[in-house]
Scaffold this active site. Structure first.
Site, PDB file in Angstrom:
ATOM      1  N   HIS A   1       0.844  -1.201   0.000  1.00  0.00           N
ATOM      2  CA  HIS A   1       0.000   0.000   0.000  1.00  0.00           C
ATOM      3  C   HIS A   1       0.873   1.243   0.000  1.00  0.00           C
ATOM      4  O   HIS A   1       2.097   1.153   0.124  1.00  0.00           O
ATOM      5  CB  HIS A   1      -0.994  -0.025   1.166  1.00  0.00           C
ATOM      6  CG  HIS A   1      -0.396   0.088   2.541  1.00  0.00           C
ATOM      7  ND1 HIS A   1       0.498  -0.823   3.054  1.00  0.00           N
ATOM      8  CD2 HIS A   1      -0.595   0.999   3.535  1.00  0.00           C
ATOM      9  CE1 HIS A   1       0.813  -0.480   4.289  1.00  0.00           C
ATOM     10  NE2 HIS A   1       0.169   0.632   4.612  1.00  0.00           N
TER      11      HIS A   1
ATOM     12  N   HIS B   1       1.248   3.886   2.014  1.00  0.00           N
ATOM     13  CA  HIS B   1       1.780   4.604   3.162  1.00  0.00           C
ATOM     14  C   HIS B   1       3.301   4.568   3.026  1.00  0.00           C
ATOM     15  O   HIS B   1       3.872   3.532   2.668  1.00  0.00           O
ATOM     16  CB  HIS B   1       1.319   3.961   4.483  1.00  0.00           C
ATOM     17  CG  HIS B   1      -0.093   4.330   4.836  1.00  0.00           C
ATOM     18  ND1 HIS B   1      -0.909   3.518   5.595  1.00  0.00           N
ATOM     19  CD2 HIS B   1      -0.835   5.434   4.527  1.00  0.00           C
ATOM     20  CE1 HIS B   1      -2.095   4.112   5.739  1.00  0.00           C
ATOM     21  NE2 HIS B   1      -2.070   5.275   5.097  1.00  0.00           N
TER      22      HIS B   1
ATOM     23  N   ASP C   1       5.891   4.306   4.802  1.00  0.00           N
ATOM     24  CA  ASP C   1       6.772   3.320   5.453  1.00  0.00           C
ATOM     25  C   ASP C   1       6.834   2.006   4.676  1.00  0.00           C
ATOM     26  O   ASP C   1       7.566   1.090   5.044  1.00  0.00           O
ATOM     27  CB  ASP C   1       6.352   3.082   6.919  1.00  0.00           C
ATOM     28  CG  ASP C   1       4.890   2.749   7.104  1.00  0.00           C
ATOM     29  OD1 ASP C   1       4.055   3.191   6.292  1.00  0.00           O
ATOM     30  OD2 ASP C   1       4.572   2.034   8.073  1.00  0.00           O
ATOM     31  N   HIS C   2       6.074   1.918   3.570  1.00  0.00           N
ATOM     32  CA  HIS C   2       6.086   0.694   2.771  1.00  0.00           C
ATOM     33  C   HIS C   2       6.637   0.882   1.360  1.00  0.00           C
ATOM     34  O   HIS C   2       6.821  -0.083   0.636  1.00  0.00           O
ATOM     35  CB  HIS C   2       4.680   0.087   2.706  1.00  0.00           C
ATOM     36  CG  HIS C   2       4.180  -0.303   4.059  1.00  0.00           C
ATOM     37  ND1 HIS C   2       4.191  -1.603   4.508  1.00  0.00           N
ATOM     38  CD2 HIS C   2       3.733   0.452   5.089  1.00  0.00           C
ATOM     39  CE1 HIS C   2       3.743  -1.628   5.752  1.00  0.00           C
ATOM     40  NE2 HIS C   2       3.450  -0.398   6.133  1.00  0.00           N
TER      41      HIS C   2
ATOM     42  N   HIS D   1      -7.338  -1.954   5.771  1.00  0.00           N
ATOM     43  CA  HIS D   1      -6.532  -0.831   6.249  1.00  0.00           C
ATOM     44  C   HIS D   1      -7.245   0.476   5.899  1.00  0.00           C
ATOM     45  O   HIS D   1      -8.258   0.466   5.204  1.00  0.00           O
ATOM     46  CB  HIS D   1      -5.151  -0.916   5.585  1.00  0.00           C
ATOM     47  CG  HIS D   1      -4.075  -0.159   6.294  1.00  0.00           C
ATOM     48  ND1 HIS D   1      -4.011  -0.021   7.644  1.00  0.00           N
ATOM     49  CD2 HIS D   1      -2.994   0.508   5.805  1.00  0.00           C
ATOM     50  CE1 HIS D   1      -2.953   0.692   7.956  1.00  0.00           C
ATOM     51  NE2 HIS D   1      -2.313   1.034   6.865  1.00  0.00           N
TER      52      HIS D   1
ATOM     53  N   ASP E   1      -0.357  -4.091   6.674  1.00  0.00           N
ATOM     54  CA  ASP E   1      -1.141  -3.310   7.640  1.00  0.00           C
ATOM     55  C   ASP E   1      -2.631  -3.645   7.564  1.00  0.00           C
ATOM     56  O   ASP E   1      -3.248  -3.549   6.499  1.00  0.00           O
ATOM     57  CB  ASP E   1      -0.951  -1.814   7.376  1.00  0.00           C
ATOM     58  CG  ASP E   1       0.487  -1.372   7.579  1.00  0.00           C
ATOM     59  OD1 ASP E   1       1.372  -2.249   7.667  1.00  0.00           O
ATOM     60  OD2 ASP E   1       0.729  -0.148   7.634  1.00  0.00           O
TER      61      ASP E   1
ATOM     62  N   HIS F   1       6.221  -4.651  12.167  1.00  0.00           N
ATOM     63  CA  HIS F   1       5.545  -3.369  11.987  1.00  0.00           C
ATOM     64  C   HIS F   1       5.254  -2.737  13.348  1.00  0.00           C
ATOM     65  O   HIS F   1       4.171  -2.220  13.620  1.00  0.00           O
ATOM     66  CB  HIS F   1       4.246  -3.549  11.183  1.00  0.00           C
ATOM     67  CG  HIS F   1       3.720  -2.266  10.592  1.00  0.00           C
ATOM     68  ND1 HIS F   1       2.751  -1.517  11.207  1.00  0.00           N
ATOM     69  CD2 HIS F   1       4.036  -1.595   9.456  1.00  0.00           C
ATOM     70  CE1 HIS F   1       2.488  -0.451  10.455  1.00  0.00           C
ATOM     71  NE2 HIS F   1       3.252  -0.478   9.385  1.00  0.00           N
TER      72      HIS F   1
HETATM   73 ZN   LIG Z   1       2.740   0.761   7.759  1.00  0.00          ZN
HETATM   74 ZN   LIG Z   2      -0.270   1.614   6.503  1.00  0.00          ZN
END
Ligand SMILES: [Zn+2]
Ligand SMILES: [Zn+2]
Length: 300
Positions: free
Chosen positions: A61, A63, A65-66, A139, A209, A267
């Protein structure tokens, strides 16, 4: 060879020496990168994992951090004279994001880059030896999990026996699929005479997530190894719910329902420095749990 290396185990921001999410799944044939948080290329170098075998990247996805490490990795591979093609799978807007980043810098990659938007659950890609499926996570934004499954014939050929029956090499593929061989003198060689049952196809499920959702467990049932996010400890269940994340107990419950052999949780929220409680809580529900730790490698 089917081995998973953790490159990043944290959520949101890098903290306490933990990097944002990324994992590498290696097979003899090629490697699969799963998510690509900031610093992923540095992590690949740190653990001496070569990019040359990396042919597929899966982004769960959008976000940061990914996937904030993606453009850096893509352009570095070009600077390092990569020529073989690369396939990237992810939510549809990712295609545009990559395009605009390359265009703005007037960068043209040395190698063919193919972007495949994820649209529905099911098989998204097949290599010679692996099949990859995607499934929906629950999510705040569109988010996907990935199931990596070996493609295996049901039977293994006993070559010594096959030779005594004078079965040609060209027929071995059919033997592996369970067919009988008809000898030129008319004799039928029963498949079971010259083959044995092949070991079970191995599989790995990556659950990105998500809120706690038992449907996910059903989609990945029987996977040998499962990664499931566990952003919070159990006392933060309310917060996890509000932020579309899971707790230790919830991750462990998914592993239990899915009847897996081993669970990795990761995570972790950046507010936790120490992670012992994560492990202890998850083990209350599912004993064979480990914490995602940068550099750790799991042979499946
Ligand atoms: Zn994340
Ligand atoms: Zn996320």
């Amino acid at each position: 060879l089917l081995a998973l290396t953790i490159l990043g185990s944290n959520s949101a921001i890098p903290a306490f020496g933990r990097n944002p999410t990324a994992q590498l799944l290696q097979t003899e044939e090629c490697s699969f990168l799963i998510d690509c948080g900031e610093g992923t290329q540095t992590q690949l170098a740190r653990y001496k994992l070569r990019n040359s075998k990396l042919s597929y990247i899966f982004i769960s996805h959008l976000h940061g951090d990914h996937y904030f490490g993606l453009i850096g990795l893509l352009t570095s591979m070009s600077l390092l004279n990569r020529t073989q093609e690369l396939h990237v799978y992810g939510p549809e807007p990712l295609g545009k994001i990559i395009e605009i980043q390359l265009e703005a810098g007037e960068v043209s990659l040395n190698y063919p880059l193919h972007f495949h938007p994820l649209k529905q659950e099911g098989i998204i890609c097949q290599t010679g030896k692996m099949e990859i499926q995607c499934f929906k996570m629950q999510h705040r934004i569109e988010c996907w999990g990935f199931l990596f499954k070996e493609i295996k014939n049901p039977r293994s050929v006993d070559t010594a026996k096959a030779k005594t029956y004078e079965i040609p090499l060209a027929f071995y593929e059919q033997l592996k699929r369970g067919e009988n061989y008809i000898h030129k003198d008319g004799r039928i060689i029963q498949n079971a005479e010259v083959t044995t049952a092949a070991p079970k196809a191995r599989s790995y499920a990556y659950c990105a997530d998500t809120l706690y959702d038992e449907n996910i467990a059903n989609k990945i049932k029987g996977a040998d190894l499962i990664y499931h996010e566990s952003t919070y400890l159990k006392e933060e269940q309310q917060k996890a719910f509000q932020r579309y994340h899971s707790t230790t107990i919830q991750a462990a419950n998914i592993a239990k329902i899915a009847e897996t052999k081993q669970l990795i949780i990761g995570h972790f929220s950046s507010k936790y420095e120490k992670l012992e409680a994560f492990l202890a809580e998850a083990k209350e529900v599912f004993e064979n749990t480990t914490l995602a730790v940068e550099g750790s490698c799991y042979k499946i």
